[in-house]
Scaffold this motif. Sequence first.
Motif, PDB file in Angstrom:
ATOM      1  N   LEU A   1      25.582  54.167 -25.703  1.00  0.00           N
ATOM      2  CA  LEU A   1      24.876  54.502 -24.465  1.00  0.00           C
ATOM      3  C   LEU A   1      24.909  53.333 -23.490  1.00  0.00           C
ATOM      4  O   LEU A   1      25.181  53.508 -22.286  1.00  0.00           O
ATOM      5  N   ALA A   2      24.667  52.130 -23.983  1.00  0.00           N
ATOM      6  CA  ALA A   2      24.653  50.953 -23.118  1.00  0.00           C
ATOM      7  C   ALA A   2      26.025  50.698 -22.503  1.00  0.00           C
ATOM      8  O   ALA A   2      26.129  50.315 -21.327  1.00  0.00           O
ATOM      9  N   ASP A   3      27.083  50.904 -23.262  1.00  0.00           N
ATOM     10  CA  ASP A   3      28.437  50.699 -22.728  1.00  0.00           C
ATOM     11  C   ASP A   3      28.738  51.686 -21.604  1.00  0.00           C
ATOM     12  O   ASP A   3      29.344  51.328 -20.584  1.00  0.00           O
ATOM     13  N   ILE A   4      28.311  52.931 -21.774  1.00  0.00           N
ATOM     14  CA  ILE A   4      28.550  53.939 -20.735  1.00  0.00           C
ATOM     15  C   ILE A   4      27.748  53.617 -19.483  1.00  0.00           C
ATOM     16  O   ILE A   4      28.254  53.710 -18.356  1.00  0.00           O
ATOM     17  N   VAL A   5      26.490  53.212 -19.669  1.00  0.00           N
ATOM     18  CA  VAL A   5      25.657  52.863 -18.516  1.00  0.00           C
ATOM     19  C   VAL A   5      26.253  51.668 -17.768  1.00  0.00           C
ATOM     20  O   VAL A   5      26.223  51.618 -16.531  1.00  0.00           O
ATOM     21  N   GLN A   6      26.799  50.714 -18.489  1.00  0.00           N
ATOM     22  CA  GLN A   6      27.428  49.562 -17.836  1.00  0.00           C
ATOM     23  C   GLN A   6      28.544  50.006 -16.892  1.00  0.00           C
ATOM     24  O   GLN A   6      28.649  49.515 -15.760  1.00  0.00           O
ATOM     25  N   VAL A   7      29.372  50.935 -17.347  1.00  0.00           N
ATOM     26  CA  VAL A   7      30.466  51.438 -16.507  1.00  0.00           C
ATOM     27  C   VAL A   7      29.912  52.148 -15.270  1.00  0.00           C
ATOM     28  O   VAL A   7      30.366  51.912 -14.140  1.00  0.00           O
ATOM     29  N   LEU A   8      28.938  53.030 -15.481  1.00  0.00           N
ATOM     30  CA  LEU A   8      28.383  53.784 -14.354  1.00  0.00           C
ATOM     31  C   LEU A   8      27.721  52.859 -13.345  1.00  0.00           C
ATOM     32  O   LEU A   8      27.876  53.030 -12.122  1.00  0.00           O
ATOM     33  N   SER A   9      26.970  51.870 -13.825  1.00  0.00           N
ATOM     34  CA  SER A   9      26.310  50.923 -12.933  1.00  0.00           C
ATOM     35  C   SER A   9      27.332  50.152 -12.110  1.00  0.00           C
ATOM     36  O   SER A   9      27.173  49.983 -10.889  1.00  0.00           O
ATOM     37  N   ARG A  10      28.367  49.688 -12.752  1.00  0.00           N
ATOM     38  CA  ARG A  10      29.418  48.918 -12.072  1.00  0.00           C
ATOM     39  C   ARG A  10      30.090  49.743 -10.978  1.00  0.00           C
ATOM     40  O   ARG A  10      30.463  49.218  -9.932  1.00  0.00           O
ATOM     41  N   GLN A  11      30.192  51.048 -11.208  1.00  0.00           N
ATOM     42  CA  GLN A  11      30.903  51.921 -10.278  1.00  0.00           C
ATOM     43  C   GLN A  11      29.963  52.668  -9.335  1.00  0.00           C
ATOM     44  O   GLN A  11      30.381  53.586  -8.633  1.00  0.00           O
TER      45      GLN A  11
END
Length: 273
Positions: A97-107
């Motif tokens: 979950l944290a890895d996916i949120v990192q991508v979404l936040s960055r984008q």
Amino acid sequence: MRGRPYILGETSWQAVRDTPYNVAVLPWGATEAHNYHLPYATDNIQVAYVAAESARLAWDQGARVIVLPTVPFGVNTGQLDVKLDINMMPSTQAALLADIVQVLSRQKIRKFVVLNGHGGNSFRQMIRETGVRYPDMFICEINWFKVLKGAEYFDEPGDHGGEMETSNLLCLAPELVLPLSEAGCGHARKSALAGIREGWVWAERRWPEVTEDTGVGDPSLSTREKGKRFLDALTLKFSDFLVELSNQDLEALYVLPDGDFQHPSGQTHPDSL
């Protein structure tokens, strides 16, 4: 043939590059036995459909929603002795979950919905921790099986592989449903502890000790028509939320009793959304 533009797995880079998505939906299911007559992918089939159909309805109203690929494994720590029930530990889920949120936040896709399709999954504490690390994100969890009251659509909804899930699968994937004459009765043993039976104490169920056929709930009254009626109402309600979330200003999330929004600064302004 072009894929559905709101389903990431069907969408090309050209379309993704040019589309201003602002809401991402992550369907999260499980791989586990569902009585004798339903497939191991029951949770995944249901949650993927609810996400896709709700996104379609929202997209048609202008919401730019993107549905991520379904996570097929859930927490099955109480079913480790049920053959090929695949367990994913909560700590593994939290890392994913944290890895996916990192991508979404960055984008800059700042609105994220975890659509849960399995009763053993629980994302609240993970969302709390991830939210601290990514304060720019709005992250919420929806359990699709709690959006509507099953008793309004089914005679006896059941807990696992019962009338509700069987009716849904008869609607979504009837070719995967064995004849109901082959289904187990779904009888389940209740806890010997009064507090658990009354609902104010929780402990994980040891599945092989609870049910002989892995089901909890009688599937005998299941019909495709019941499933369709329920799923139509469910996806309509969820799509309304996706549209609302897509349109929502994240700097004005909280409303005062008189209908004005409260900004972090303490200033208010009328609801213009």
